[in-house]
Design an enzyme around this catalytic site. Structure first.
Site, PDB file in Angstrom:
ATOM      1  N   ASN A 297       0.832  -1.183   0.000  1.00 44.30           N
ATOM      2  CA  ASN A 297       0.000   0.000   0.000  1.00 44.30           C
ATOM      3  C   ASN A 297       0.873   1.241   0.000  1.00 44.30           C
ATOM      4  O   ASN A 297       2.056   1.183   0.364  1.00 44.30           O
ATOM      5  CB  ASN A 297      -0.906   0.026   1.240  1.00 44.30           C
ATOM      6  CG  ASN A 297      -1.872  -1.143   1.269  1.00 44.30           C
ATOM      7  OD1 ASN A 297      -2.620  -1.354   0.320  1.00 44.30           O
ATOM      8  ND2 ASN A 297      -1.835  -1.930   2.346  1.00 44.30           N
ATOM      9  N   LYS A 298       0.295   2.378  -0.367  1.00 46.13           N
ATOM     10  CA  LYS A 298       1.063   3.617  -0.423  1.00 46.13           C
ATOM     11  C   LYS A 298       1.559   4.035   0.954  1.00 46.13           C
ATOM     12  O   LYS A 298       2.704   4.426   1.133  1.00 46.13           O
ATOM     13  CB  LYS A 298       0.216   4.748  -1.034  1.00 46.13           C
ATOM     14  CG  LYS A 298       0.961   6.070  -1.179  1.00 46.13           C
ATOM     15  CD  LYS A 298       2.184   5.935  -2.093  1.00 46.13           C
ATOM     16  CE  LYS A 298       2.940   7.203  -2.247  1.00 46.13           C
ATOM     17  NZ  LYS A 298       4.206   7.023  -2.987  1.00 46.13           N
TER      18      LYS A 298
END
Length: 336
Positions: free
Chosen positions: A330-331
């Site tokens: 995920n970012k």
């Protein structure tokens, strides 16, 4: 990822016009009251940017810089003696508790705290006494590119203002054009070699070692290649046993005192059968990949990683992958 990486020059041009008085005030403060010790607080790509910043501070200002094991604060609650220290935190999101909490601890216990962070309204920015935004804009790709380059620039700006070095500041002003040129480097030979690869070593030394760390992470993150980064001084120890015929080695040899040793190491690895991809400036005839250069060698890693990022995005596509959607990632990563 490719679009964001190629946009770095535009955002760095903005970054170089913002917060310069704030950097100058911080530099004057550090000259007037030198810190007793210096630590960096970061994870992932930001930790690689911190390693670059640490190298500049140690080489130019003589202060020893350590990377803080954040669990000493978040898990061990260790009674660290931090009064009069300097803590430099680097983050794209400024969200992860294991970066925010140590900076709060350092500030509460008498240290000078600095946050080099892309999100100016993040918890990390709020925690720091000196918050210096990266101005890299929204970054949608999971793999950090332009924000990493902004972090390198911020570390160099901090060093230049601390040192009060007008020559380095002038060189920083020329970075946008150098970054734009770097996006056009032809690293197609690396794609040919690495597209079928399952493993790789990435090697650098001096300012080239943070490059190796970041390149190895991106090979894993965007291309699913098992990549390990080593210092050119360490690879001849245990890692040497892995070298066999055709083993791919990406070797960064930017300008500077470590370059001669890296060129000699590349020649030795070729004799041992490795498939060397030597990234070096244009004046190195034995290079396989051309490294772009900046106005001064200390800034070369900033434009070098720009050339690598373009290649990495293209390599991901050549391997049938989507660099913008790496599996399991995920970012924003929140760890404690």
């Amino acid at each position: 990822m490719l679009e964001e990486a190629r946009s770095a020059a535009r955002y760095v041009a903005v970054q170089l016009t913002r917060d310069q008085q704030r950097y100058a005030e911080l530099g004057a403060r550090l000259r007037a009251t030198p810190p007793t010790n210096v630590v960096t607080v970061a994870r992932g790509s930001s930790d690689h940017a911190a390693a670059y910043c640490a190298y500049l501070v140690m080489a130019r200002l003589g202060h020893i810089v350590a990377s803080l094991p954040m669990s000493l604060v978040t898990l061990n609650q260790a009674p660290l003696l931090v009064r009069n220290a300097l803590a430099i935190a680097i983050s794209q999101s400024g969200q992860s508790p294991d970066v925010v909490e140590p900076l709060r601890y350092f500030r509460a216990h008498g240290a000078t705290t600095v946050a080099l962070v892309n999100h100016a309204d993040s918890p990390l920015a709020t925690a720091a006494e000196w918050s210096l935004p990266l101005h890299a804009g929204v970054e949608s790709s999971v793999a950090a590119t332009k924000s990493f380059i902004g972090s390198l620039v911020a570390g160099a700006l901090l060093t230049a203002h601390w040192q009060d070095d007008t020559a380095l500041l002038d060189a920083l002003g020329q970075l946008p054009q150098a970054l734009e040129t770097a996006t056009r480097c032809d690293w197609s030979e690396a794609i040919e070699v690495l597209a079928p690869a399952s493993r790789i070593m990435v090697v650098g030394r001096g300012t080239g070692f943070p490059l190796a760390l970041e390149a190895a992470l991106k090979c894993k993150e965007t291309c699913a290649i098992q990549a390990e980064a080593f210092s050119g001084a360490e690879i001849k120890h245990g890692p040497m046993a892995l070298i066999e015929e055709g083993y791919p080695l990406l070797m960064f040899a930017p300008r500077g005192p470590a370059q001669a040793g890296m060129l000699a190491l590349a020649a030795e690895m070729r004799v041992r059968g490795a498939r060397v991809l030597l990234a070096a400036p244009q004046d190195v005839v034995e290079r396989d990949l051309t490294l772009p250069v900046a106005a001064t060698p200390d800034l070369d890693p900033i434009v070098a990683i720009q050339a690598f990022y373009v290649m990495a995005a293209q390599l991901s596509a050549a391997r049938g992958m989507d660099a913008d959607r790496p599996r399991h990632l995920n970012k924003v990563t929140r760890t404690s």
